[in-house]
Design a protein around this motif. Structure first.
Motif, PDB file in Angstrom:
ATOM      1  N   GLN A  18       0.806  -1.216   0.000  1.00 59.27           N
ATOM      2  CA  GLN A  18       0.000   0.000   0.000  1.00 59.27           C
ATOM      3  C   GLN A  18       0.848   1.279   0.000  1.00 59.27           C
ATOM      4  OE1 GLN A  18      -3.391   0.340  -0.483  1.00 59.27           O
ATOM      5  NE2 GLN A  18      -3.007  -1.807  -1.045  1.00 59.27           N
ATOM      6  N   PRO A  19       1.973   1.327   0.733  1.00 57.22           N
ATOM      7  CA  PRO A  19       2.793   2.547   0.684  1.00 57.22           C
ATOM      8  C   PRO A  19       3.337   2.859  -0.709  1.00 57.22           C
ATOM      9  CG  PRO A  19       3.375   1.250   2.600  1.00 57.22           C
ATOM     10  CD  PRO A  19       2.474   0.393   1.765  1.00 57.22           C
ATOM     11  N   MET A  20       3.380   1.848  -1.589  1.00 56.51           N
ATOM     12  CA  MET A  20       3.833   2.103  -2.950  1.00 56.51           C
ATOM     13  C   MET A  20       2.700   2.615  -3.833  1.00 56.51           C
ATOM     14  SD  MET A  20       6.551  -0.992  -3.723  1.00 56.51           S
ATOM     15  CE  MET A  20       7.067  -0.283  -5.291  1.00 56.51           C
ATOM     16  N   ILE A  21       1.484   2.253  -3.499  1.00 56.71           N
ATOM     17  CA  ILE A  21       0.335   2.692  -4.286  1.00 56.71           C
ATOM     18  C   ILE A  21      -0.122   4.089  -3.874  1.00 56.71           C
ATOM     19  CG2 ILE A  21      -2.093   2.218  -4.826  1.00 56.71           C
ATOM     20  CD1 ILE A  21      -1.554  -0.698  -4.639  1.00 56.71           C
ATOM     21  N   LYS A  26      -2.487   9.843  -4.633  1.00 52.12           N
ATOM     22  CA  LYS A  26      -2.443  11.268  -4.324  1.00 52.12           C
ATOM     23  C   LYS A  26      -2.525  12.106  -5.586  1.00 52.12           C
ATOM     24  CE  LYS A  26       0.218  10.964  -0.010  1.00 52.12           C
ATOM     25  NZ  LYS A  26       1.507  11.305   0.665  1.00 52.12           N
ATOM     26  N   LEU A  27      -2.044  11.540  -6.682  1.00 49.10           N
ATOM     27  CA  LEU A  27      -2.036  12.274  -7.942  1.00 49.10           C
ATOM     28  C   LEU A  27      -3.345  12.145  -8.699  1.00 49.10           C
ATOM     29  CD1 LEU A  27       1.571  11.385  -9.167  1.00 49.10           C
ATOM     30  CD2 LEU A  27       0.810  13.521  -8.135  1.00 49.10           C
ATOM     31  N   THR A  28      -3.984  10.982  -8.578  1.00 53.83           N
ATOM     32  CA  THR A  28      -5.235  10.743  -9.303  1.00 53.83           C
ATOM     33  C   THR A  28      -6.075   9.708  -8.570  1.00 53.83           C
ATOM     34  OG1 THR A  28      -6.199   9.952 -11.383  1.00 53.83           O
ATOM     35  CG2 THR A  28      -4.094   9.017 -10.743  1.00 53.83           C
ATOM     36  N   PRO A  29      -7.374   9.923  -8.472  1.00 53.75           N
ATOM     37  CA  PRO A  29      -8.233   8.979  -7.746  1.00 53.75           C
ATOM     38  C   PRO A  29      -8.210   7.572  -8.338  1.00 53.75           C
ATOM     39  CG  PRO A  29      -9.391  11.034  -8.168  1.00 53.75           C
ATOM     40  CD  PRO A  29      -8.142  11.072  -8.971  1.00 53.75           C
ATOM     41  N   LYS A  30      -8.158   7.504  -9.672  1.00 53.39           N
ATOM     42  CA  LYS A  30      -8.126   6.196 -10.329  1.00 53.39           C
ATOM     43  C   LYS A  30      -6.754   5.993 -10.963  1.00 53.39           C
ATOM     44  CE  LYS A  30     -13.066   5.588 -11.181  1.00 53.39           C
ATOM     45  NZ  LYS A  30     -14.093   5.202 -12.176  1.00 53.39           N
ATOM     46  N   LEU A  31      -6.226   4.801 -10.821  1.00 54.58           N
ATOM     47  CA  LEU A  31      -4.868   4.530 -11.248  1.00 54.58           C
ATOM     48  C   LEU A  31      -4.750   4.285 -12.748  1.00 54.58           C
ATOM     49  CD1 LEU A  31      -3.755   2.065  -8.418  1.00 54.58           C
ATOM     50  CD2 LEU A  31      -3.464   4.538  -8.512  1.00 54.58           C
ATOM     51  N   SER A  32      -3.626   4.705 -13.300  1.00 61.32           N
ATOM     52  CA  SER A  32      -3.278   4.366 -14.682  1.00 61.32           C
ATOM     53  C   SER A  32      -1.915   3.676 -14.698  1.00 61.32           C
ATOM     54  CB  SER A  32      -3.234   5.611 -15.553  1.00 61.32           C
ATOM     55  OG  SER A  32      -2.302   6.538 -15.052  1.00 61.32           O
ATOM     56  N   ALA A  33      -1.353   3.473 -13.500  1.00 61.41           N
ATOM     57  CA  ALA A  33      -0.070   2.801 -13.360  1.00 61.41           C
ATOM     58  C   ALA A  33      -0.071   1.983 -12.079  1.00 61.41           C
ATOM     59  CB  ALA A  33       1.068   3.816 -13.347  1.00 61.41           C
ATOM     60  N   VAL A  34       0.713   0.930 -12.074  1.00 65.40           N
ATOM     61  CA  VAL A  34       0.799   0.046 -10.918  1.00 65.40           C
ATOM     62  C   VAL A  34       2.273  -0.147 -10.564  1.00 65.40           C
ATOM     63  CG1 VAL A  34       0.295  -2.259 -10.013  1.00 65.40           C
ATOM     64  CG2 VAL A  34      -1.310  -1.154 -11.596  1.00 65.40           C
ATOM     65  N   PRO A  35       2.669   0.081  -9.303  1.00 63.50           N
ATOM     66  CA  PRO A  35       4.075  -0.126  -8.927  1.00 63.50           C
ATOM     67  C   PRO A  35       4.473  -1.589  -9.057  1.00 63.50           C
ATOM     68  CG  PRO A  35       2.716   0.228  -6.977  1.00 63.50           C
ATOM     69  CD  PRO A  35       1.844   0.503  -8.164  1.00 63.50           C
ATOM     70  N   PRO A 235       6.618  13.729  -5.092  1.00 67.05           N
ATOM     71  CA  PRO A 235       6.381  13.964  -6.517  1.00 67.05           C
ATOM     72  C   PRO A 235       5.983  15.391  -6.855  1.00 67.05           C
ATOM     73  CG  PRO A 235       4.596  12.659  -5.567  1.00 67.05           C
ATOM     74  CD  PRO A 235       5.669  12.731  -4.539  1.00 67.05           C
ATOM     75  N   VAL A 236       5.206  16.037  -5.995  1.00 74.15           N
ATOM     76  CA  VAL A 236       4.767  17.407  -6.263  1.00 74.15           C
ATOM     77  C   VAL A 236       5.939  18.370  -6.120  1.00 74.15           C
ATOM     78  CG1 VAL A 236       3.238  19.266  -5.522  1.00 74.15           C
ATOM     79  CG2 VAL A 236       2.403  16.906  -5.536  1.00 74.15           C
ATOM     80  N   TYR A 237       6.714  18.217  -5.065  1.00 74.51           N
ATOM     81  CA  TYR A 237       7.860  19.108  -4.823  1.00 74.51           C
ATOM     82  C   TYR A 237       8.869  19.023  -5.954  1.00 74.51           C
ATOM     83  CZ  TYR A 237      12.052  21.008  -2.555  1.00 74.51           C
ATOM     84  OH  TYR A 237      13.180  21.727  -2.264  1.00 74.51           O
ATOM     85  N   TRP A 238       9.211  17.807  -6.354  1.00 68.98           N
ATOM     86  CA  TRP A 238      10.226  17.647  -7.381  1.00 68.98           C
ATOM     87  C   TRP A 238       9.710  18.054  -8.762  1.00 68.98           C
ATOM     88  CZ3 TRP A 238      15.396  16.541  -7.228  1.00 68.98           C
ATOM     89  CH2 TRP A 238      15.915  16.343  -5.947  1.00 68.98           C
ATOM     90  N   ALA A 239       8.448  17.795  -9.040  1.00 65.84           N
ATOM     91  CA  ALA A 239       7.881  18.210 -10.325  1.00 65.84           C
ATOM     92  C   ALA A 239       7.871  19.734 -10.448  1.00 65.84           C
ATOM     93  CB  ALA A 239       6.468  17.661 -10.483  1.00 65.84           C
TER      94      ALA A 239
END
Length: 256
Positions: A18-21, A26-35, A235-239
Motif C-alpha cells: 500500500q505505501p507504494m500505491i 495522491k495524484l489521481t483517484p483512479k490509477l493508470s499505473a501500478v508499482p 512527486p509534487v515538490y520535485w515536479a
C-alpha cells in the motif's frame, strides 16, 4: 495521456504494498499505473580500498572525500546529484532551503569525479574494473556485482534516495489485455521470478506473500512492508522544481 484501470480486474493488486500505491492515489483517484518493484540509490564502494566502517562513518560525504579524487563516480542525472548534495549539506531533499549550497556541492562532486555514468551497465563496468572506488549506485546493480564476487560494499546512508518502477498503461491501449497482463505480472510466481532475475525487490507485500531468501537479502528490501525506512521523492515538490533544476544541472555538467 494515460488510461484508467479497473482494479477489480486485477485481483493480484491486493498483494501490492500500500505505501507504494499511495503516491499514485495522491495524484489521481483512479490509477493508470501500478508499482512493480523498488530500489535505492545508495553508496557503493570498493572494499579493497574503503572499509565498511569508513563508509558508514562518512555516509554521503564519502562522495566528496578528496583522497578519492579521480576515483569517484556518480549517476549523471539531476535528481541524484541534487539529492546527494542535499544529504551532504544536511538538508531535507524534499524541502531544500539553500540551493546555492546545493549547486556548490554538485560542482565539488563533478570536480572529484572520474566519470558520471549514464547506465547500469556502465556503472557495473566502472566498479568491476576498479576505475572508480566510490559512487552513488543502484542497489540491484550492486547486488549483481556482489553475486559475481566483486569486492563491492553497499550502504544506504540516512535519507538515501529510494525509487520505484511501475507498469504504465497509455491512453488508447486495449484495456482488457493490459489488465490481464498486469495481473499476470503481479502474480507472486511471476513477480518473484522477475525480482530474483533483476535483483530488485518486488512490490509484493512481504506480510502477505512469502518471498524467497534471495529477495530478502537484496539491498533496499523492506521486510516490514511499511516502507518507513525508505525515503522517496515527493512527486509534487520535485515536479515543481524539475525544469529549473535540470537546466542548472545541465550547465554545471558542461563545466559552468
Amino acid at each position: 495521456m494515460n488510461s484508467e484501470i479497473n482494479e477489480a480486474n486485477i485481483p493480484n493488486m491486493a498483494n501490492v504494498l500500500q505505501p507504494m500505491i499511495e503516491p499514485f492515489r495522491k495524484l489521481t483517484p483512479k490509477l493508470s499505473a501500478v508499482p512493480y518493484d523498488y530500489g535505492t540509490t545508495g553508496i557503493a564502494y570498493n572494499t579493497k580500498v574503503i572499509s565498511p566502517e569508513e563508509a558508514k562513518e562518512k555516509g554521503a560525504a564519502l562522495l566528496l572525500d578528496k583522497k578519492y579524487a579521480g576515483k569517484v563516480g556518480g549517476y549523471a542525472d539531476m535528481t541524484t546529484r541534487v539529492w546527494y548534495a542535499a544529504l551532504a549539506t544536511g538538508q531535507d531533499p524534499n524541502n531544500i532551503k539553500d540551493m546555492d549550497t546545493i549547486w556548490a556541492k554538485v560542482r565539488e562532486t563533478r570536480d572529484l569525479a572520474k566519470k558520471f555514468w549514464s547506465s547500469g551497465a556502465e556503472l557495473m563496468d566502472l566498479l568491476s574494473k576498479g576505475e572508480i572506488v566510490v559512487t552513488d549506485a543502484w542497489s540491484g546493480r550492486v547486488a549483481a556485482l556482489q553475486d559475481q564476487g566483486h569486492p563491492i560494499g553497499y550502504l544506504d546512508p540516512a535519507g538515501s534516495y529510494a525509487w520505484m518502477e511501475d507498469m504504465l498503461i497509455l491512453k488508447g491501449s486495449p484495456m482488457a489485455e493490459c489488465e490481464e497482463l498486469i495481473n499476470f505480472m503481479l502474480d507472486p510466481a511471476t513477480s518473484i521470478a522477475v525480482a530474483e532475475g533483476q535483483s530488485y525487490p518486488p512490490s509484493l507485500d512481504p506480510t502477505k506473500v512469502k518471498l524467497t531468501e534471495k529477495i530478502e537479502k537484496l539491498p533496499a528490501f523492506d521486510k516490514t512492508g511499511s516502507m518507513k525506512a525508505l525515503t522517496f521523492a515527493d512527486p509534487v515538490y520535485w515536479a515543481t522544481n524539475e525544469d529549473a533544476w535540470t537546466k542548472q544541472w545541465d550547465r554545471i555538467a558542461k563545466g559552468a
